[in-house]
Design a protein around this motif. Structure first.
Motif, mmCIF file in Angstrom:
data_model
loop_
_atom_site.group_PDB
_atom_site.id
_atom_site.type_symbol
_atom_site.label_atom_id
_atom_site.label_comp_id
_atom_site.label_asym_id
_atom_site.label_seq_id
_atom_site.Cartn_x
_atom_site.Cartn_y
_atom_site.Cartn_z
ATOM 1 N N VAL A 107 -13.990 -7.416 -1.456
ATOM 2 C CA VAL A 107 -12.983 -7.307 -0.390
ATOM 3 C C VAL A 107 -11.894 -8.359 -0.571
ATOM 4 C CG1 VAL A 107 -12.606 -7.605 2.088
ATOM 5 C CG2 VAL A 107 -14.537 -6.254 1.278
ATOM 6 N N SER A 108 -12.290 -9.572 -0.941
ATOM 7 C CA SER A 108 -11.312 -10.633 -1.169
ATOM 8 C C SER A 108 -10.378 -10.270 -2.308
ATOM 9 C CB SER A 108 -12.036 -11.950 -1.480
ATOM 10 O OG SER A 108 -11.105 -12.989 -1.727
ATOM 11 N N ALA A 109 -10.921 -9.687 -3.369
ATOM 12 C CA ALA A 109 -10.076 -9.285 -4.495
ATOM 13 C C ALA A 109 -9.153 -8.132 -4.113
ATOM 14 C CB ALA A 109 -10.949 -8.890 -5.682
ATOM 15 N N LEU A 110 -9.665 -7.197 -3.323
ATOM 16 C CA LEU A 110 -8.854 -6.049 -2.939
ATOM 17 C C LEU A 110 -7.763 -6.417 -1.950
ATOM 18 C CD1 LEU A 110 -11.573 -3.259 -2.547
ATOM 19 C CD2 LEU A 110 -10.009 -3.634 -4.452
ATOM 20 N N ARG A 111 -8.006 -7.449 -1.134
ATOM 21 C CA ARG A 111 -6.990 -7.849 -0.156
ATOM 22 C C ARG A 111 -5.759 -8.433 -0.846
ATOM 23 N NH1 ARG A 111 -8.520 -8.013 5.269
ATOM 24 N NH2 ARG A 111 -6.982 -9.592 5.789
ATOM 25 N N GLN A 112 -5.898 -8.838 -2.106
ATOM 26 C CA GLN A 112 -4.725 -9.261 -2.861
ATOM 27 C C GLN A 112 -3.789 -8.078 -3.108
ATOM 28 O OE1 GLN A 112 -4.285 -12.471 -3.419
ATOM 29 N NE2 GLN A 112 -6.291 -12.916 -2.511
ATOM 30 N N SER A 113 -4.373 -6.869 -3.051
ATOM 31 C CA SER A 113 -3.578 -5.641 -3.213
ATOM 32 C C SER A 113 -3.256 -5.019 -1.864
ATOM 33 C CB SER A 113 -4.356 -4.636 -4.083
ATOM 34 O OG SER A 113 -4.693 -5.197 -5.328
ATOM 35 N N LEU A 114 -3.340 -5.826 -0.800
ATOM 36 C CA LEU A 114 -3.006 -5.396 0.564
ATOM 37 C C LEU A 114 -3.940 -4.298 1.060
ATOM 38 C CD1 LEU A 114 0.908 -5.372 0.354
ATOM 39 C CD2 LEU A 114 -0.601 -7.218 1.082
ATOM 40 N N VAL A 115 -5.199 -4.334 0.620
ATOM 41 C CA VAL A 115 -6.194 -3.406 1.132
ATOM 42 C C VAL A 115 -6.798 -4.009 2.393
ATOM 43 C CG1 VAL A 115 -8.396 -2.281 0.692
ATOM 44 C CG2 VAL A 115 -6.700 -2.444 -1.120
ATOM 45 N N LYS A 116 -6.522 -3.383 3.528
ATOM 46 C CA LYS A 116 -6.982 -3.889 4.813
ATOM 47 C C LYS A 116 -7.724 -2.818 5.589
ATOM 48 C CE LYS A 116 -5.217 -6.207 8.974
ATOM 49 N NZ LYS A 116 -3.996 -6.710 9.669
ATOM 50 N N TYR A 117 -7.171 -1.607 5.581
ATOM 51 C CA TYR A 117 -7.791 -0.495 6.291
ATOM 52 C C TYR A 117 -8.692 0.291 5.342
ATOM 53 C CZ TYR A 117 -4.504 -1.246 10.117
ATOM 54 O OH TYR A 117 -3.798 -1.783 11.162
ATOM 55 N N ILE A 118 -9.619 1.042 5.917
ATOM 56 C CA ILE A 118 -10.483 1.888 5.110
ATOM 57 C C ILE A 118 -9.657 2.910 4.346
ATOM 58 C CG2 ILE A 118 -12.377 3.558 5.193
ATOM 59 C CD1 ILE A 118 -13.434 2.126 7.643
ATOM 60 N N ALA A 119 -8.624 3.420 4.995
ATOM 61 C CA ALA A 119 -7.761 4.408 4.342
ATOM 62 C C ALA A 119 -7.016 3.827 3.150
ATOM 63 C CB ALA A 119 -6.768 4.985 5.354
ATOM 64 N N ASP A 120 -6.858 2.509 3.093
ATOM 65 C CA ASP A 120 -6.171 1.887 1.957
ATOM 66 C C ASP A 120 -6.990 1.968 0.677
ATOM 67 O OD1 ASP A 120 -4.061 1.207 3.604
ATOM 68 O OD2 ASP A 120 -4.871 -0.778 4.078
ATOM 69 N N LEU A 121 -8.275 2.307 0.806
ATOM 70 C CA LEU A 121 -9.131 2.463 -0.368
ATOM 71 C C LEU A 121 -8.960 3.818 -1.026
ATOM 72 C CD1 LEU A 121 -12.425 0.966 1.113
ATOM 73 C CD2 LEU A 121 -10.891 -0.142 -0.502
ATOM 74 N N ASP A 122 -8.038 4.621 -0.488
ATOM 75 C CA ASP A 122 -7.817 5.975 -0.973
ATOM 76 C C ASP A 122 -7.614 5.983 -2.491
ATOM 77 O OD1 ASP A 122 -7.242 8.592 -1.332
ATOM 78 O OD2 ASP A 122 -5.366 8.591 -0.222
ATOM 79 N N ALA A 123 -8.512 6.707 -3.166
ATOM 80 C CA ALA A 123 -8.408 6.896 -4.613
ATOM 81 C C ALA A 123 -8.416 5.578 -5.375
ATOM 82 C CB ALA A 123 -7.159 7.702 -4.956
ATOM 83 N N LEU A 124 -9.184 4.604 -4.902
ATOM 84 C CA LEU A 124 -9.309 3.340 -5.621
ATOM 85 C C LEU A 124 -9.895 3.551 -7.007
ATOM 86 C CD1 LEU A 124 -9.200 0.202 -5.571
ATOM 87 C CD2 LEU A 124 -11.511 0.237 -4.607
ATOM 88 N N ALA A 125 -10.707 4.591 -7.160
ATOM 89 C CA ALA A 125 -11.321 4.869 -8.456
ATOM 90 C C ALA A 125 -10.281 5.159 -9.532
ATOM 91 C CB ALA A 125 -12.278 6.051 -8.333
ATOM 92 N N LYS A 126 -9.110 5.638 -9.124
ATOM 93 C CA LYS A 126 -8.070 5.943 -10.102
ATOM 94 C C LYS A 126 -7.284 4.696 -10.508
ATOM 95 C CE LYS A 126 -7.423 10.653 -8.350
ATOM 96 N NZ LYS A 126 -6.458 11.613 -7.745
#
Length: 214
Positions: free
Chosen positions: A116-135
């Motif tokens: 989560v800490s690493a993803l927040r560097q990419s402005l990931v805050k909401y669950i919807a912000d994880l959309d297609a993270l696999a890509k």
């Protein structure tokens, strides 16, 4: 009541510390009380009802949040209930399952908040912000999915093993209702926590709708 706000407002490393350290400290002190002394049936019943309340609250409340850290906060509340299951037993098997559960929970939590800490560097805050993270970041998506599925108690993962030992200890001491509540709330929690890996792997704007902050 205060956990989701604290989790959301604090820096991620502080949130991870608050999620792990108090549980380890309280569990260690109560374990010492049991090993070097004893606690009577009254305190055991208090643990019993508190465990049920925490598991139900954590499972139901985790269905509403739209933010990642708030969802982890409600999941943490549910895990407190599972930990209290050991104290409700008042047996050596309960203490043994507590040690296993605490170790696995701490490992999963450190992993989850590190991602989560690493993803927040990419402005990931909401669950919807994880959309297609696999890509965009497949390694983080796979690691995050495995961690959250383990959080949810998916069979063959470490989280399932910890829950198995906890519920086995509850059945061993005759707390059948406590084990039943734990299993039911774990099924509900699996759906709630499973939203994170589902969105990160498959995405889609209809997977999670961003609503008001919860």
């Amino acid at each position: 009541m205060w956990a989701p706000d604290i989790y959301e407002g604090s820096p991620t490393p502080v949130t991870a510390f608050l999620s792990i350290a108090p549980k380890i400290s309280i569990s260690a002190n109560i374990s010492r009380l049991y090993i070097y002394g004893s606690y009577g049936a009254t305190l055991q019943q208090i643990f019993f009802f508190c465990s049920i309340a925490s598991m139900i609250l954590g499972a139901l409340a985790a269905m509403a949040p739209t933010k990642v850290k708030r969802l982890l906060a409600h999941s943490s509340i549910g895990h407190v209930g599972y930990i209290r299951t050991c104290f409700s037993c008042g047996t050596i098997e309960g203490i043994q399952s507590l040690l296993i559960g605490i170790f696995i929970y701490a490992s999963m939590t450190i992993d989850a908040f590190a991602i989560v800490s690493a993803l927040r560097q990419s402005l990931v805050k909401y669950i919807a912000d994880l959309d297609a993270l696999a890509k965009t970041n497949p390694i983080s998506a796979i690691t995050f999915s495995n961690t959250m599925f383990s959080y949810a108690g998916t069979p063959s993962l470490s989280g399932f093993c910890s829950k198995f030992y906890l519920f086995f200890a509850a059945l061993g001491c005759g707390a059948y209702f406590l084990a039943l509540v734990g299993i039911v709330t774990r099924v509900i929690g699996r759906w709630a926590v499973g939203r994170l890996p589902r969105v990160s792997q498959f995405g889609g704007p209809k997977a999670v709708l961003r609503g008001p902050d919860m």
